[in-house]
Design a protein around this motif. Sequence first.
Motif, PDB file in Angstrom:
ATOM      1  N   UNK A   1       0.885  -0.635   0.531  1.00  0.00           N
ATOM      2  CA  UNK A   1      -0.028   0.045   0.285  1.00  0.00           C
ATOM      3  C   UNK A   1       1.017   1.075   0.100  1.00  0.00           C
ATOM      4  N   UNK A   2       2.131   1.502   0.814  1.00  0.00           N
ATOM      5  CA  UNK A   2       2.229   2.486   0.925  1.00  0.00           C
ATOM      6  C   UNK A   2       3.510   2.324  -0.599  1.00  0.00           C
ATOM      7  N   UNK A   3       4.518   2.067  -0.693  1.00  0.00           N
ATOM      8  CA  UNK A   3       4.599   1.538  -2.172  1.00  0.00           C
ATOM      9  C   UNK A   3       4.545   2.284  -2.999  1.00  0.00           C
ATOM     10  N   UNK A   4       2.779   1.598  -3.642  1.00  0.00           N
ATOM     11  CA  UNK A   4       1.692   2.307  -4.324  1.00  0.00           C
ATOM     12  C   UNK A   4       1.399   3.761  -4.095  1.00  0.00           C
ATOM     13  N   UNK A   5       1.420   4.355  -2.943  1.00  0.00           N
ATOM     14  CA  UNK A   5       0.989   4.745  -2.168  1.00  0.00           C
ATOM     15  C   UNK A   5       1.314   6.759  -2.940  1.00  0.00           C
TER      16      UNK A   5
ATOM     17  N   UNK B   1       5.701   7.250   1.217  1.00  0.00           N
ATOM     18  CA  UNK B   1       6.127   6.385   0.589  1.00  0.00           C
ATOM     19  C   UNK B   1       7.402   6.611  -0.465  1.00  0.00           C
ATOM     20  N   UNK B   2       8.133   7.820  -0.712  1.00  0.00           N
ATOM     21  CA  UNK B   2       9.106   7.830  -1.768  1.00  0.00           C
ATOM     22  C   UNK B   2       9.949   7.445  -1.161  1.00  0.00           C
ATOM     23  N   UNK B   3      10.187   7.624   0.350  1.00  0.00           N
ATOM     24  CA  UNK B   3      11.442   6.612   0.841  1.00  0.00           C
ATOM     25  C   UNK B   3      11.239   5.523   1.246  1.00  0.00           C
ATOM     26  N   UNK B   4       9.730   4.754   1.489  1.00  0.00           N
ATOM     27  CA  UNK B   4       9.762   3.379   0.935  1.00  0.00           C
ATOM     28  C   UNK B   4       9.879   2.889  -0.399  1.00  0.00           C
TER      29      UNK B   4
ATOM     30  N   UNK C   1      19.347   3.614   5.089  1.00  0.00           N
ATOM     31  CA  UNK C   1      18.800   4.666   4.345  1.00  0.00           C
ATOM     32  C   UNK C   1      17.415   5.045   5.503  1.00  0.00           C
ATOM     33  N   UNK C   2      16.626   3.952   5.812  1.00  0.00           N
ATOM     34  CA  UNK C   2      16.041   3.510   7.132  1.00  0.00           C
ATOM     35  C   UNK C   2      16.400   4.477   8.310  1.00  0.00           C
TER      36      UNK C   2
ATOM     37  N   UNK D   1      11.998  10.559   8.410  1.00  0.00           N
ATOM     38  CA  UNK D   1      11.484  10.476   9.441  1.00  0.00           C
ATOM     39  C   UNK D   1      11.740   9.964  10.318  1.00  0.00           C
ATOM     40  N   UNK D   2      12.551   9.549  10.461  1.00  0.00           N
ATOM     41  CA  UNK D   2      12.820   8.727  11.825  1.00  0.00           C
ATOM     42  C   UNK D   2      14.428   9.513  11.900  1.00  0.00           C
TER      43      UNK D   2
END
Length: 483
Positions: A22-26, A455-458, A473-474, A479-480
Amino acid sequence: MAQTTITTTTGEEATRVTAAELLINSPDPSSPENAINESQFPEPLWKAAIAATRFGYGLRPGELQIIAQDPKGWLVRQINDTSTPDEIQGLSKSRDHLKNFMKAQNEGREGLFKFRESARQNAMWEIGQHELAAFNSPNPFRERLVRFFVNQFNLSGQDEMMYPMTVQFEREIIRPYLNRTYYHLLLAAYQHPAMLIYHNNNRSIAPTSPTGDKIKVEMNESMAREILERHTMGPQGEYTEMDIKGLTAMLTGWTVGGLGSRNPGGFMFKNSWHDRNQKMFMKRIFPNAGMMEFEAAMDMVARTPRTAWTLATNMAKEFVSDSPTDTLITHMVRGFLNASGNIMGMAHAMIESEEAWTPVPGKVKTPQHLVISTYKALDRNPQNGRDLVRQQTQLGQPPYQPHMPTGWPKQSAHWVTPDLYADRIEWLTQIAAEDRLNAEPVDQGIAVLGPKLRPATARHIAIAPSKLDSTALLLCSPEFQRV
């Protein structure tokens, strides 16, 4: 780690997809402010992620769904839990520390040398225990509040006397009084030996007192000035130099008992050191009444709206934003005053405010926050508290040792100077190389950030050439780093 699944609805059809898919495709949100409204993730997951990262020390994999059942209730429960962490039970007392110091002084140079070394080692171990308590606690919000007030009353430990007393002050004053009124916390703080010694008030004798009449002495204004400028009304408070002198006179005789006293190493009021004249403070005349003068003055100062505003501003800057709005601060002040000056009334009002739950990041993690949240994100446990102390020191925040008398800065800019930012990125990259999790990278990101993971980071994480790269990267993502 189990994959998180989300139910999406298109027309009359409901489809179960993994959160990673869901996140990758958002699409990325149009703005940070619209992140929740435009997200396909349910609001409770957003609130859980915000609660854990903004007010706590971050998430371990598996905690997000638990907190999502009642994010605000999760924070409120911590406010009301007054239990002491197991890691810091039975540790040393300031009174015993000072008695040992005074005995060592009587033994000469060799005794003092042994005391210094023993005190330093014991302090290092106890500080490690405090870091373990913060890491392991089921009440991370409460632990953050404890550290906020420790910094508010900064007692930077730099020598053999003060170094152990910084954590003793936390255990003996901050934790027991966190659910009391600010007046009670203030009064207890100024009777603690660490505060009296740090500001040299233990030697403050009024020249007009029976003792001062026999020896040439001067009153010490350090503690009175600190009380008004930092602990209560703030640098913009409506007080004058005369008010500082009046408060200083009230504090004469507030000292620490010697070995031959009735309370060795503990608080004592020596009436023979006290200024016997009437005092002028905040446009009021205080007649000679011994200890009751200062107690009455603190009762008055603790109740003033200016003190509430200063405290609320500092707390909002600690948790919510470097530039909190007047609306947020006013709401927190009202919660404080409605609770009759109870400290947790202010904390409760903060988490009840709408601004506390905005998806827009308002702060950069301090090194302490970063180290603990990184260990949690990687589902790691430190071997001992010294690991956490060493990592935080490496990143520029040695626990309980601020480099400035005002404590650690609340502004995020302090922690992202070029040198400090380079150090944190290097450390995060190194710790990512030690990661042994078997989780898929995006699943891991959602587990520790929830829908806050963009989503871009995912997508970048998903196509990284190696597990090490994806984890780095995470951890290095905005965000982190931000909350």
